[in-house]
Design an enzyme around this catalytic site. Structure first.
Site, PDB file in Angstrom:
ATOM      1  N   HIS A  76      37.440   4.744 -40.023  1.00 23.17           N
ATOM      2  CA  HIS A  76      36.345   3.791 -39.819  1.00 23.17           C
ATOM      3  C   HIS A  76      35.004   4.373 -40.266  1.00 23.17           C
ATOM      4  O   HIS A  76      33.959   3.913 -39.827  1.00 23.17           O
ATOM      5  CB  HIS A  76      36.308   3.353 -38.356  1.00 23.17           C
ATOM      6  N   TRP A 121      12.094  30.334 -21.193  1.00 24.48           N
ATOM      7  CA  TRP A 121      12.565  29.321 -22.144  1.00 24.48           C
ATOM      8  C   TRP A 121      11.416  28.315 -22.217  1.00 24.48           C
ATOM      9  O   TRP A 121      11.145  27.600 -21.248  1.00 24.48           O
ATOM     10  CB  TRP A 121      13.840  28.656 -21.637  1.00 24.48           C
ATOM     11  N   CYS A 171      14.460  29.683 -17.820  1.00 26.15           N
ATOM     12  CA  CYS A 171      13.587  30.723 -17.294  1.00 26.15           C
ATOM     13  C   CYS A 171      14.268  31.456 -16.140  1.00 26.15           C
ATOM     14  O   CYS A 171      14.890  30.840 -15.278  1.00 26.15           O
ATOM     15  CB  CYS A 171      12.236  30.198 -16.805  1.00 26.15           C
ATOM     16  N   GLU A 214      34.769  19.597 -27.856  1.00 22.89           N
ATOM     17  CA  GLU A 214      34.399  20.904 -27.301  1.00 22.89           C
ATOM     18  C   GLU A 214      34.434  21.988 -28.393  1.00 22.89           C
ATOM     19  O   GLU A 214      33.543  22.844 -28.453  1.00 22.89           O
ATOM     20  CB  GLU A 214      35.339  21.237 -26.128  1.00 22.89           C
ATOM     21  N   ASN A 255       9.280  28.520 -13.170  1.00 22.09           N
ATOM     22  CA  ASN A 255      10.375  27.863 -13.880  1.00 22.09           C
ATOM     23  C   ASN A 255      10.256  26.380 -13.578  1.00 22.09           C
ATOM     24  O   ASN A 255      10.123  26.010 -12.413  1.00 22.09           O
ATOM     25  CB  ASN A 255      11.715  28.422 -13.366  1.00 22.09           C
ATOM     26  N   GLY A 256      10.305  25.531 -14.607  1.00 21.94           N
ATOM     27  CA  GLY A 256      10.234  24.087 -14.364  1.00 21.94           C
ATOM     28  C   GLY A 256       9.063  23.482 -15.118  1.00 21.94           C
ATOM     29  O   GLY A 256       8.550  24.076 -16.075  1.00 21.94           O
ATOM     30  N   ARG A 309      19.076  32.940 -19.069  1.00 27.35           N
ATOM     31  CA  ARG A 309      18.390  31.701 -18.684  1.00 27.35           C
ATOM     32  C   ARG A 309      17.241  31.334 -19.615  1.00 27.35           C
ATOM     33  O   ARG A 309      16.640  30.265 -19.498  1.00 27.35           O
ATOM     34  CB  ARG A 309      17.822  31.827 -17.265  1.00 27.35           C
ATOM     35  N   LYS A 323      21.056  28.999 -20.547  1.00 29.71           N
ATOM     36  CA  LYS A 323      22.307  28.730 -19.843  1.00 29.71           C
ATOM     37  C   LYS A 323      22.163  27.577 -18.856  1.00 29.71           C
ATOM     38  O   LYS A 323      23.027  26.735 -18.739  1.00 29.71           O
ATOM     39  CB  LYS A 323      22.724  30.008 -19.109  1.00 29.71           C
ATOM     40  N   GLU A 355      26.716  25.393 -31.280  1.00 31.77           N
ATOM     41  CA  GLU A 355      25.764  26.178 -30.496  1.00 31.77           C
ATOM     42  C   GLU A 355      25.821  27.660 -30.826  1.00 31.77           C
ATOM     43  O   GLU A 355      24.817  28.366 -30.670  1.00 31.77           O
ATOM     44  CB  GLU A 355      25.919  25.933 -28.990  1.00 31.77           C
ATOM     45  N   LYS A 412      31.107  24.172 -29.468  1.00 37.04           N
ATOM     46  CA  LYS A 412      31.088  25.640 -29.484  1.00 37.04           C
ATOM     47  C   LYS A 412      30.575  26.142 -30.831  1.00 37.04           C
ATOM     48  O   LYS A 412      29.774  27.063 -30.901  1.00 37.04           O
ATOM     49  CB  LYS A 412      32.492  26.212 -29.222  1.00 37.04           C
TER      50      LYS A 412
HETATM   51  O1  M6R Z   1      25.778  24.278 -15.724  1.00 41.20           O
HETATM   52  P1  M6R Z   1      26.343  22.996 -16.305  1.00 41.20           P
HETATM   53  O2  M6R Z   1      27.829  23.008 -16.351  1.00 41.20           O
HETATM   54  O3  M6R Z   1      25.804  21.788 -15.617  1.00 41.20           O
HETATM   55  O4  M6R Z   1      25.812  22.970 -17.790  1.00 41.20           O
HETATM   56  C1  M6R Z   1      26.069  21.870 -18.612  1.00 41.20           C
HETATM   57  C2  M6R Z   1      25.765  22.166 -20.054  1.00 41.20           C
HETATM   58  O5  M6R Z   1      24.413  22.523 -20.211  1.00 41.20           O
HETATM   59  C3  M6R Z   1      26.627  23.304 -20.599  1.00 41.20           C
HETATM   60  O6  M6R Z   1      27.987  23.023 -20.458  1.00 41.20           O
HETATM   61  C4  M6R Z   1      26.314  23.540 -22.099  1.00 41.20           C
HETATM   62  O7  M6R Z   1      26.698  22.441 -22.844  1.00 41.20           O
HETATM   63  C5  M6R Z   1      26.992  24.810 -22.603  1.00 41.20           C
HETATM   64  N1  M6R Z   1      26.047  25.610 -23.327  1.00 41.20           N
HETATM   65  C6  M6R Z   1      28.131  24.551 -23.531  1.00 41.20           C
HETATM   66  O8  M6R Z   1      28.749  25.723 -23.953  1.00 41.20           O
END
Ligand code: M6R
Length: 615
Positions: free
Chosen positions: A507, A75, A2, A484, A101-102, A27, A610, A491, A488
């Site tokens: 395994h 969100w 949010c 990683e 927010n929260g 956000r 984010k 998501e 990517k």
């Molecule tokens: O702001 P942060 O680095 O704490 O966020 C952690 C994760 O939420 C963030 O890295 C998330 O996995 C990304 N969307 C990955 O691309």
């Protein structure tokens, strides 16, 4: 999660609020809403969907012009993303508007109490109770700041609240507990937002708010108190980037811009961290040398991409300092009763500095007496404020939901911390540290070289847009790189993607290999440990023999992989431990292009936000 904006000043509030929401849409983007105070009343509009839907609605049904306003991009936590559940929420008389927010954990009993007193609550949200409680308190004290303090004392959970009341037309009130809120101070105007990006076009003068504080915004100034009403100490700061950093600058997506900014982000993160004699001087690391010498264990806590940076940090920390290093998902950390004491150094990695899971892990570690060092990209955010020390990455604002430049700078910061520990503890000689730092200084140019050769990777990504699954394999530091790469793709492209340690394949996961399945393999440097390299060459042959289409990421000059690579992505030769800095880049480009080819919005992937400020 949010985005919130509040404004009081002389400009049309709606314009300021909508422009701010546009910058905060990363956000959350389930729904959006605004409210303004004008002509002695309060007018609001809200709509499910992205901000664009709200803007369309406002074009058809404009709000009156006023100089006080609030806005929200959501969100969803409580209640589906519908028009009714969108913020702002109003009281029954339509005099109070609030955005949030929260999560308000005790909302159910507050709601029952309000309903019992005759209030009519129409949404499924936890937020709506606050509008009604504020209206009740205001009716007896006629002071929105005081009403907010009284209400906040009754709330449980994590929240940022921003509210206004039609009977106090020149005031916006905000409150925060465990959720971000910053104040912007301009000439005859003031702003509230979840992130400075919302008001950076108007002012770079900001104020950090502490926990459990209420802020009252008026044209002529800002007052901050605790929830108990006592005046609070505040820290003002100047935002060291300008509005251009928060704009796309000619790119179609923020993600493309942020991938392209990586060479600079890496170089900036190294700036000023080595003195004339070649020693590391991490001035922000306010944990004394003696304490670092007495440290007997390092624990890294982080989430998502930052967690992958932590996994890579483990290799460097253990190799350079001989200290045992554990890496733990922040969301799991405090629930398993980890063994922590004052000799444990906890490193919390977070781009936003607001991730609730990481914040809770940090608090747990500090409660056990451990020192916490934050690696963070956001000045003034909660995690560095609560940590014992901080090393800022200098990636600049990262807007795209998928983390790219922040990841590379987190790696640089982790290497610096590992070397610094080695320097302080004497496990690394000065000349050894200088040699690694020289290699690190070279990396920014190497990342630039990788970026210049990405067209075949984009082409390959487009050709795989119809696939259902892509697997990623790696060994040693290549394993977190594989994780990683898979994250990517998941998501952004909404595909089944998984990262495995190449040695684990036999395994179980090798059963997933079928004809023409794309498998990306990150190959360690042949100049490092040859046994590692040889093993992965065997792994490539094993999957190829079972029909996989191999996409091999290997160093320039590594000829051993050529016969087994259906597609070869070349990266510059680097020391083994630093390879993730160049090997990750093609995987980011691959995911971004593949997702775009599937028609996805890479800046705002579905279901994500984010900054994850709820647990
Ligand atoms: O702001 P942060 O680095 O704490 O966020 C952690 C994760 O939420 C963030 O890295 C998330 O996995 C990304 N969307 C990955 O691309």
């Amino acid at each position: 999660m949010c985005g919130i904006v509040g404004y009081v000043g002389t400009q049309p509030a709606l314009d300021v609020v909508l422009a701010g929401l546009r910058r905060l849409e990363y956000r959350g983007y389930d729904s959006a809403g605004v409210a303004v105070l004008a002509d002695g009343g309060l007018a609001a509009a809200k709509k499910a969907g992205k901000l664009g839907s709200l803007e369309k609605e406002l074009a058809t049904n404009p709000l009156p012009v006023g100089a006080t306003g609030i806005g929200h991009t959501r969100w969803a936590t409580h209640g589906a993303p519908t028009d009714t559940n969108a913020h702002p929420h109003l009281d029954n008389a339509g005099r109070v508007a609030v955005v949030h927010n929260g999560i308000i954990e005790n909302f159910a009993c507050l709601r029952a109490e309000l309903t019992g007193r005759g209030h009519d609550l129409t949404s499924e949200t936890d937020t709506e109770v606050v509008a009604h409680l504020l209206a009740e308190e205001f009716s007896s004290c006629a002071d929105l700041g005081e009403a907010m303090r009284l209400v906040c004392r009754r709330l449980e959970g994590a929240f940022t609240l921003v509210a206004m009341h039609a009977d106090e037309p020149d005031v916006v009130v905000g409150a925060r507990r465990n959720s971000p809120l910053v104040v912007g101070v301009g000439q005859g105007e003031a702003f509230l937002a979840s992130d400075v990006a919302a008001f950076i076009a108007h002012t770079r003068s900001a104020i950090e708010l502490g926990q459990d504080q209420v802020v009252e915004l008026r044209r002529d100034g800002v007052t901050v108190t605790g929830f108990d009403g006592r005046p609070a100490d505040v820290r003002s700061y100047h935002v060291d980037w300008d509005v251009s950093a928060a704009e796309k600058g000619g790119y179609d997506y923020f993600m493309l811009k942020e991938i392209a900014e990586q060479p600079k982000a890496v170089a900036d993160t190294l700036l000023g961290r080595v003195d004339a004699s070649g020693s590391l001087t991490l001035d922000e690391v306010r944990i004394g040398a003696q304490e670092l010498r007495e440290t007997d264990k390092v624990v890294v806590v982080a989430c998502g991409t930052a967690f992958h940076a932590g996994l890579i940090a483990k290799y460097a920390i253990e190799h350079w300092t001989r200290l045992p290093c554990e890496v733990e998902l922040a969301s799991e950390f405090r629930y398993r009763d980890p063994i922590l004491d004052p000799r444990t150094l906890v490193i919390a990695i977070s781009q936003s500095g607001e991730t609730m899971d990481t914040l809770m892990a940090l608090r747990h570690a500090r409660e056990q007496g451990s020192k916490v060092l934050a690696i963070c990209n956001t000045n003034g955010s909660t995690i560095p404020r609560e940590a014992d020390a901080v090393l800022y990455t200098h990636a600049g604002p990262e807007v795209a939901v998928a983390s790219t430049k922040a990841f590379l700078t987190q790696l640089v910061a982790c290497y610096l911390v590992a070397l610094y520990l080695g320097q302080v503890r004497g496990t690394k000689w000065g000349d050894e540290i200088r040699a690694v730092v020289r290699e690190l200084s070279r990396i920014s140019r190497e990342v630039e070289r990788v970026l210049a050769t990405m067209e075949p990777v984009r082409e390959l990504a487009r050709s795989l847009a119809e696939k259902d699954t892509v697997l990623f394999l790696g060994r040693h530091v290549g394993h977190p790189v594989a994780l990683e790469g898979a994250l990517k793709l998941k998501e952004l492209a909404y595909m089944h993607a998984e990262g495995f340690a190449a040695g684990e394949l036999k395994h179980g996961p090798i059963a997933l290999i079928e004809e023409d399945l794309p498998v990306v393999v990150v190959v360690p440097s042949p100049a490092g440990r040859s046994v590692l390299h040889d093993k992965i060459v065997s792994n490539i042959q094993e999957i190829r023999a079972r029909g996989a289409r191999t996409i091999v990421v290997a160093e320039e000059g590594d000829e051993a992989v050529v016969p087994y690579a259906d597609h070869l992505i070349r990266i510059p030769a680097t020391p083994t431990l630093l390879q993730p800095l160049v090997a990750t880049v093609p995987l980011q480009v691959f995911a971004c292009e593949l997702a775009t080819a599937r028609g996805n919005d890479v800046d705002q992937p579905r279901n994500l936000a984010k900054s994850v400020t709820v647990e």
